[in-house]
Scaffold this motif. Structure first.
Motif, PDB file in Angstrom:
ATOM      1  N   LYS A  24       0.875  -1.201  -0.179  1.00 53.00           N
ATOM      2  CA  LYS A  24       0.022   0.025   0.090  1.00 53.00           C
ATOM      3  C   LYS A  24       0.824   1.081  -0.123  1.00 53.00           C
ATOM      4  O   LYS A  24       0.420   2.340  -0.648  1.00 53.00           O
ATOM      5  CB  LYS A  24      -1.031  -0.031   1.206  1.00 53.00           C
ATOM      6  CG  LYS A  24      -1.835  -1.054   1.353  1.00 53.00           C
ATOM      7  CD  LYS A  24      -2.525  -1.534  -0.148  1.00 53.00           C
ATOM      8  CE  LYS A  24      -3.389  -0.544  -0.713  1.00 53.00           C
ATOM      9  NZ  LYS A  24      -4.133  -0.754  -2.018  1.00 53.00           N
ATOM     10  N   ASP A  25       2.109   1.344   0.593  1.00 55.57           N
ATOM     11  CA  ASP A  25       2.876   2.324   0.720  1.00 55.57           C
ATOM     12  C   ASP A  25       3.598   2.557  -0.869  1.00 55.57           C
ATOM     13  O   ASP A  25       3.513   3.593  -1.415  1.00 55.57           O
ATOM     14  CB  ASP A  25       4.015   2.146   1.382  1.00 55.57           C
ATOM     15  CG  ASP A  25       3.499   2.924   2.904  1.00 55.57           C
ATOM     16  OD1 ASP A  25       2.693   3.119   3.136  1.00 55.57           O
ATOM     17  OD2 ASP A  25       4.768   3.187   3.663  1.00 55.57           O
ATOM     18  N   HIS A  26       4.244   1.492  -1.307  1.00 57.08           N
ATOM     19  CA  HIS A  26       4.829   1.548  -2.764  1.00 57.08           C
ATOM     20  C   HIS A  26       4.123   1.309  -3.865  1.00 57.08           C
ATOM     21  O   HIS A  26       4.530   1.787  -4.860  1.00 57.08           O
ATOM     22  CB  HIS A  26       5.995   0.491  -2.427  1.00 57.08           C
ATOM     23  CG  HIS A  26       7.040   0.703  -1.313  1.00 57.08           C
ATOM     24  ND1 HIS A  26       8.149   1.932  -1.250  1.00 57.08           N
ATOM     25  CD2 HIS A  26       7.261   0.089  -0.228  1.00 57.08           C
ATOM     26  CE1 HIS A  26       8.787   1.866  -0.223  1.00 57.08           C
ATOM     27  NE2 HIS A  26       8.081   0.970   0.318  1.00 57.08           N
ATOM     28  N   MET A  27       2.975   0.562  -3.794  1.00 59.13           N
ATOM     29  CA  MET A  27       2.160   0.323  -5.162  1.00 59.13           C
ATOM     30  C   MET A  27       0.604   0.489  -4.606  1.00 59.13           C
ATOM     31  O   MET A  27       0.056  -0.319  -4.600  1.00 59.13           O
ATOM     32  CB  MET A  27       2.338  -1.040  -5.344  1.00 59.13           C
ATOM     33  CG  MET A  27       3.957  -1.028  -6.156  1.00 59.13           C
ATOM     34  SD  MET A  27       4.147  -3.251  -6.483  1.00 59.13           S
ATOM     35  CE  MET A  27       4.378  -3.836  -4.995  1.00 59.13           C
ATOM     36  N   PRO A  28       0.214   1.787  -4.321  1.00 63.36           N
ATOM     37  CA  PRO A  28      -1.068   1.794  -3.590  1.00 63.36           C
ATOM     38  C   PRO A  28      -2.247   1.457  -4.676  1.00 63.36           C
ATOM     39  O   PRO A  28      -3.274   1.400  -3.986  1.00 63.36           O
ATOM     40  CB  PRO A  28      -0.924   3.568  -3.515  1.00 63.36           C
ATOM     41  CG  PRO A  28      -0.179   4.068  -4.171  1.00 63.36           C
ATOM     42  CD  PRO A  28       1.055   2.961  -4.475  1.00 63.36           C
ATOM     43  N   SER A  29      -1.751   1.370  -6.145  1.00 61.87           N
ATOM     44  CA  SER A  29      -3.225   1.103  -6.612  1.00 61.87           C
ATOM     45  C   SER A  29      -3.334  -0.452  -6.898  1.00 61.87           C
ATOM     46  O   SER A  29      -4.285  -1.089  -7.362  1.00 61.87           O
ATOM     47  CB  SER A  29      -2.757   1.474  -8.143  1.00 61.87           C
ATOM     48  OG  SER A  29      -1.697   0.812  -8.763  1.00 61.87           O
ATOM     49  N   VAL A  30      -2.127  -1.370  -6.187  1.00 65.51           N
ATOM     50  CA  VAL A  30      -2.534  -2.682  -6.158  1.00 65.51           C
ATOM     51  C   VAL A  30      -3.593  -3.109  -5.149  1.00 65.51           C
ATOM     52  O   VAL A  30      -3.580  -2.459  -4.022  1.00 65.51           O
ATOM     53  CB  VAL A  30      -1.242  -3.309  -6.066  1.00 65.51           C
ATOM     54  CG1 VAL A  30      -1.250  -4.734  -5.514  1.00 65.51           C
ATOM     55  CG2 VAL A  30      -0.128  -3.109  -7.089  1.00 65.51           C
ATOM     56  N   ARG A  31      -4.416  -3.995  -5.192  1.00 65.71           N
ATOM     57  CA  ARG A  31      -5.501  -4.247  -4.403  1.00 65.71           C
ATOM     58  C   ARG A  31      -4.913  -5.615  -3.488  1.00 65.71           C
ATOM     59  O   ARG A  31      -4.366  -6.529  -4.276  1.00 65.71           O
ATOM     60  CB  ARG A  31      -6.742  -4.878  -5.045  1.00 65.71           C
ATOM     61  CG  ARG A  31      -8.036  -5.213  -4.052  1.00 65.71           C
ATOM     62  CD  ARG A  31      -9.296  -5.136  -4.811  1.00 65.71           C
ATOM     63  NE  ARG A  31     -10.408  -5.584  -3.973  1.00 65.71           N
ATOM     64  CZ  ARG A  31     -11.005  -4.670  -3.148  1.00 65.71           C
ATOM     65  NH1 ARG A  31     -10.510  -3.384  -3.221  1.00 65.71           N
ATOM     66  NH2 ARG A  31     -11.818  -5.134  -2.213  1.00 65.71           N
ATOM     67  N   VAL A  32      -4.966  -5.351  -2.328  1.00 67.01           N
ATOM     68  CA  VAL A  32      -4.546  -6.429  -1.233  1.00 67.01           C
ATOM     69  C   VAL A  32      -5.588  -6.770  -0.760  1.00 67.01           C
ATOM     70  O   VAL A  32      -6.460  -6.357   0.095  1.00 67.01           O
ATOM     71  CB  VAL A  32      -3.386  -5.764  -0.352  1.00 67.01           C
ATOM     72  CG1 VAL A  32      -2.932  -6.872   0.755  1.00 67.01           C
ATOM     73  CG2 VAL A  32      -2.122  -5.272  -1.270  1.00 67.01           C
ATOM     74  N   THR A  33      -5.787  -8.225  -0.773  1.00 63.82           N
ATOM     75  CA  THR A  33      -6.636  -9.128  -0.072  1.00 63.82           C
ATOM     76  C   THR A  33      -5.942 -10.076   0.771  1.00 63.82           C
ATOM     77  O   THR A  33      -5.036 -10.735   0.482  1.00 63.82           O
ATOM     78  CB  THR A  33      -7.621 -10.141  -0.861  1.00 63.82           C
ATOM     79  OG1 THR A  33      -8.328  -9.280  -1.831  1.00 63.82           O
ATOM     80  CG2 THR A  33      -8.701 -10.776  -0.213  1.00 63.82           C
ATOM     81  N   GLY A  34      -6.580 -10.329   2.033  1.00 62.97           N
ATOM     82  CA  GLY A  34      -5.870 -10.909   3.257  1.00 62.97           C
ATOM     83  C   GLY A  34      -6.747 -12.086   3.846  1.00 62.97           C
ATOM     84  O   GLY A  34      -7.915 -11.966   3.813  1.00 62.97           O
TER      85      GLY A  34
END
Length: 302
Positions: A24-34
């Protein structure tokens, strides 16, 4: 161009939550699901907000992922891979963060024979665990070792390498067995020694009437920091990398016997030469940016 658009993280402890924060810091457009198997951890992760979405099942976490990172103890890698197999997109790359690689690669290939698998080991961490312990800069200036199988797609390997570089890591590629021998001496054996020394001190508490803990000097204090690491993770590391660890432990035992002999027979020159050589190793680690040269290891004192 970003290496991945949708990243799924299975396991939201120190490393998993740090990866999410770093993305989220370095690639904010990437969607992260946990996802985490522990419902309490999932609720904590939702409250902290370091993922775009927290799924309640592993399958739901990976349905549209193009990168899946398994951040679970190495002994649980096979089960974690099996839990996502039915829902994993055919073109998704699967990776991990385990500290031993040979057994992990075998487990992942058995569970996911049709997916691209590129194991990885970010050589970074602290003695703390849990989703609250993560931070985005954990991987800055640290090594991430990739151990792809010989038949891995070079494009998949490069995409994962670029992903880690964007998180601030230096990337190296090596054979899984070679990795396990290197890490056995640089990481696994030091942890084993720390656990042993702290365990011995704990056994002596009854004899010394708490003086071991009360008068802990810097050396013992540093051993207790290492020995505070996650017990499940390290149990699995030692069992999964037992051949390399036992090999290095035998070598260490032989060197320790030689040191005992030098002390017994008053061989001061031999001791001095050893300590001089090991001090040079420490200085090299600092020069390569892998630790802090500040006094008292950078600790602050109030």
């Amino acid at each position: 161009m970003l290496p991945f658009a949708r990243v799924s993280i299975i396991g939201l402890g120190l490393i998993g939550s740090s990866i999410a924060r770093a993305v989220k810091d370095h690639m904010p457009s990437v969607r992260v699901t946990g996802h985490d198997t522990d419902a309490a951890v999932r609720e904590t992760a939702r409250a902290l907000g370091f993922c775009d979405d927290i799924a309640d099942s592993p399958g739901a976490a990976v349905t549209d992922a193009d990168l899946v990172i398994l951040c679970v103890p190495v002994g649980a890698m096979g089960a974690a891979a099996e839990s996502i197999a039915a829902d994993l997109p055919a073109d998704a790359i699967v990776s991990d963060v385990g500290s031993s690689k040979g057994s992990v690669l075998a487990a992942l290939r058995a569970a996911l024979p049709n997916n691209a698998i590129v194991p990885a080991h970010p050589v970074a961490g602290t003695e703390r665990s849990g989703p609250e312990a993560g931070f985005a800069s954990l991987f800055h200036g640290r090594w991430c070792i990739l151990t792809p199988p010989q038949d891995a797609d070079p494009a998949a390997v490069e995409r994962l390498a670029e992903f880690w570089r964007r998180l601030g890591a230096e990337v190296e590629t090596m054979d899984a067995d070679h990795h396990d021998r290197v890490l056995a001496i640089t990481s696994h054996l030091p942890h084993l020694i720390a656990y042993t020394i702290v365990g011995t001190a704990s056994d002596m508490e009854e004899v010394t009437q708490s003086e071991v803990i009360k008068y802990s000097a810097g050396g013992f204090r540093d051993f207790t920091r290492i020995a505070a690491s996650d017990p499940t993770m390290w149990r699995d590391v030692f069992l999964s990398n037992k051949d390399a660890v036992l090999d290095m432990l035998q070598r260490f035992s032989e060197d320790l016997t030689a040191l005992q002999r030098a002390i017994r027979w008053g061989k001061g020159d031999e001791l001095f030469d050893l300590f001089t050589r090991t001090r040079a190793v420490r200085r090299s680690i600092i020069e390569q940016g892998q630790d802090d040269a500040a006094p008292d290891f950078g600790r602050t004192h109030e």
